[in-house]
Design an enzyme around this catalytic site. Structure first.
Site, mmCIF file in Angstrom:
data_model
loop_
_atom_site.group_PDB
_atom_site.id
_atom_site.type_symbol
_atom_site.label_atom_id
_atom_site.label_comp_id
_atom_site.label_asym_id
_atom_site.label_seq_id
_atom_site.Cartn_x
_atom_site.Cartn_y
_atom_site.Cartn_z
ATOM 1 N N SER B 149 -1.827 -14.261 12.885
ATOM 2 C CA SER B 149 -2.593 -14.849 11.685
ATOM 3 C C SER B 149 -4.147 -15.416 12.388
ATOM 4 O O SER B 149 -5.404 -15.185 12.863
ATOM 5 C CB SER B 149 -2.103 -15.216 10.381
ATOM 6 O OG SER B 149 -2.796 -15.707 8.796
ATOM 7 N N ARG B 218 -0.930 -20.552 -3.780
ATOM 8 C CA ARG B 218 0.120 -19.961 -2.939
ATOM 9 C C ARG B 218 0.638 -18.529 -3.478
ATOM 10 O O ARG B 218 0.350 -17.658 -2.955
ATOM 11 C CB ARG B 218 0.796 -20.874 -3.496
ATOM 12 C CG ARG B 218 2.191 -20.027 -2.339
ATOM 13 C CD ARG B 218 1.925 -20.498 -0.909
ATOM 14 N NE ARG B 218 2.984 -20.439 -0.086
ATOM 15 C CZ ARG B 218 3.493 -19.649 0.722
ATOM 16 N NH1 ARG B 218 1.970 -19.628 1.423
ATOM 17 N NH2 ARG B 218 4.202 -19.864 1.838
ATOM 18 N N ASP B 323 -1.469 -4.073 5.857
ATOM 19 C CA ASP B 323 -2.305 -5.500 6.165
ATOM 20 C C ASP B 323 -3.499 -5.328 4.278
ATOM 21 O O ASP B 323 -4.081 -5.172 5.371
ATOM 22 C CB ASP B 323 -2.401 -6.451 7.162
ATOM 23 C CG ASP B 323 -2.445 -8.072 7.003
ATOM 24 O OD1 ASP B 323 -3.102 -8.254 6.064
ATOM 25 O OD2 ASP B 323 -2.533 -8.395 8.058
ATOM 26 N N HIS B 356 0.901 -8.514 4.999
ATOM 27 C CA HIS B 356 0.100 -9.690 6.695
ATOM 28 C C HIS B 356 0.903 -10.140 6.964
ATOM 29 O O HIS B 356 1.335 -11.046 8.058
ATOM 30 C CB HIS B 356 -1.215 -10.397 5.956
ATOM 31 C CG HIS B 356 -1.548 -11.778 6.798
ATOM 32 N ND1 HIS B 356 -1.790 -11.238 7.803
ATOM 33 C CD2 HIS B 356 -1.446 -13.203 7.086
ATOM 34 C CE1 HIS B 356 -2.844 -11.839 8.723
ATOM 35 N NE2 HIS B 356 -2.403 -13.019 7.923
ATOM 36 N N ASP B 357 2.546 -10.351 6.209
ATOM 37 C CA ASP B 357 3.604 -11.432 6.567
ATOM 38 C C ASP B 357 4.349 -10.660 7.573
ATOM 39 O O ASP B 357 5.992 -11.152 7.770
ATOM 40 C CB ASP B 357 4.387 -11.726 5.425
ATOM 41 C CG ASP B 357 3.718 -13.009 4.552
ATOM 42 O OD1 ASP B 357 2.798 -13.960 5.688
ATOM 43 O OD2 ASP B 357 4.414 -13.761 3.709
#
Lengths: 377, 377
Positions: B149, B218, B323, B356-357
């Site tokens: 990342s 967040r 992603d 993305h995670d």
């Protein structure tokens, strides 16, 4: 809140009381609408447009208001929705602040807006109100029902609850139910508004409008209405000129940030925050499969069965490949479901880079597709 | 802010003054790091991990801290990054609040945190600081440099600025420059923090932490870290049990909303808001093509030329097809650029649904890919 309503808007009273699906009722409520063209003597050329969250009923210029409308290149003489042939009606959604009754309207018997006293609003309530407008204008059956975005949900709810209300259907960037990614985005937009101290549980005034919450909500909206692909080509990594750059710490620096800011400025104070919250949540709640629950067909919402219960002759379903908010799979699902119900349904995925908003900008693609479909009717 | 730092964290002082790329310098700054395994006598088995925005240096359990780390299934004896073979180093990013010097650290000569007096932070500053740690640990050349990342950006900056710093490279869900969609998302996250009255231009205290801004930031992060596809399968339209539902107007109702809320709760007060702002903006600023500007090769940033100037023997570039924050095209660009520079670069797009995670959860896919690559060294 009359400043939100375009000139030339007309109104039709809803039955009073007007019962709401999730409980409660409205009294003295009305729907704002506009029309283009002329209803034929046999009343068989009516075409209704139901809209996304924010538009008013002014889809295009007309006698009552010569200013361009939000879908100007699509509606007019010789345009894809040709007003020489069609009697076009566009309604402002129930619950909006642009003429139709909503949380910003005065609550009967008081001098105050409904605010959070407005009953819970569902897509189905908007559908019932739109059907009432159609009937009140002397139309038994629409030649075509056109729904965009949230209006794509409203249109499906009209079709499932009022068999025969439309002979054909155009669904653009719509969905038969809300998916969790879209729910998450809208939930966060609502949270931004709710967190703004000015929101004050809906009790803001003109001079205490929850501007920062609405600004955040709108920016997040714009991010999800467009696409990464479009922005790569449009903004890249271009910086603002030094005279436009922001002196605040962590202020605007890139063109894309300035674009979002400009969009937010144009929206804030032109839309009522409580109306935004109600309409936004109505989309999260929507699942056409609830039809099965309401009719005792099944114990669980079955979106596919809801779609297949719709009877239209022909349908055109359009969507953009880059849409992340109402992704293309949802338009494919609509087309397949309508086909299962017996409709001749065409699904046309558009390679538009503009994401969910493509139908508001990519007229080169959406215009001919709609025109071609209507020419077959 | 010591509560953010895991036990067992070790430190290496940075040169003082430590000049910052965009101006200013740090004095008495230090980097937090942890290690696993043993450096070989020939010092040729060192592998450095540079991280995303939020992780600390505790990638996995070790002697100093037996608690599981943020990449526990990837790092350890017999694991994909096998600590029986590799001497693994993980650094906490410069500018973070988890041990390395950042805006939450005490400003020398005062008793107050730097807050916004911290100099502007760029990815390249983090790269310089990480190179210093490598050298200070007695390593001339890393056997492999692994970046995830934001760490994928940091790794590329290390490689372009310090030819020979690593023999091979693993870039996971990284990017050679920030694209406008990602800039827009991060800009909105920063705006959420800045709009929180408690932020107060960075002058918050423990009892006035900008919690609602960080919560919004967040949640928006989590939405863009995952994917719509994953959430369709995972949450669908499942509602919260009535005893978990939120009584607030427009409160939580769907499982997906509760999931976001739980993620936000776990993050808020465990990360310093000013550090978040600095690290977030450093990503927006990053373009490996700036190398061309700095070296007078070109008048414009040329990302491709920056990548092709990197000299590594072998590279593995991984990304997730779902992603949206660091989209797959960016990992393809890295692989192609490294190949143009002469590296034997393998690009492996992963069909992981987690967005993305994925590298933090889809160990079944990412584990073997990394293990296979390292086994060829």
């Amino acid at each position: 809140m009359t400043e939100f309503v375009p000139p030339g808007t007309r109104y039709i009273d809803l039955p009073s009381p007007f019962p709401m699906r999730r409980g409660g009722e409205l009294r003295g409520a009305r729907m704002a609408y506009e029309t283009w063209g002329t209803l034929s003597p046999s009343r068989d050329n009516a075409l209704l447009i139901v809209t996304g969250l924010s538009p008013d009923a002014h889809a295009a210029a007309n006698e009552g208001n010569p200013a361009p409308g939000w879908w100007e290149p699509m509606v007019g003489p010789g345009k894809p929705i040709d007003t020489r042939r069609w009697y076009v009606i566009c309604v402002n959604s129930l619950g909006s602040c642009k003429g139709s009754t909503g949380p910003a309207s005065i609550k009967p018997g008081t001098h105050e807006p409904y605010r959070l006293d407005f009953p819970q609003l569902s897509i189905e309530d908007g559908a019932e109100a739109a059907v009432h407008v159609v009937r009140a204008l002397g139309v038994d059956q629409l030649a075509c029902l056109v729904g965009n975005s949230m209006g794509g949900m409203t249109a499906l709810a009209m079709l499932v609850r009022h068999p025969g209300i439309a002979r054909t259907h155009v669904n653009i960037s719509g969905a038969a139910k809300a998916l969790p990614f879209s729910i998450a985005i809208r939930s966060l937009q609502r949270e931004a508004i709710r967190l703004d101290p000015n929101w004050n549980e809906g009790r803001y005034e003109e001079d205490s409008y929850p501007e920062s919450g609405m600004r955040m909500a709108r920016k997040l909206g714009v991010i999800t209405y467009r696409s990464a692909l479009e922005w790569d080509g449009r903004f890249g990594r271009v910086r603002l000129d030094s005279d436009r750059a922001d002196e605040e710490p962590f202020g605007l620096e890139f063109e894309v940030e300035s674009y979002l800011e400009a969009h937010a400025r144009r929206f804030v104070r032109r839309f009522d925050p409580n109306c935004y919250l109600y309409l936004s949540r109505s989309m999260d709640w929507f699942d056409l499969g609830d039809y099965c629950l309401e009719h005792g067909i099944d114990r669980e919402a079955d979106t596919r069965a809801g779609l297949a219960s719709i009877k239209v002759e022909k349908a055109l379903v359009l969507g953009a490949e880059t849409d992340i908010l109402f992704p293309l799979q949802q338009q494919r699902e609509i087309a397949e479901g309508l086909r299962a119900g017996g409709a001749e349904a065409i699904f046309v995925p558009m390679p538009s880079p503009q994401g969910h908003d493509a139908f508001l900008v990519d007229f080169e693609r959406f215009g001919p597709a709609v025109a071609d479909f209507l020419s077959t009717l």
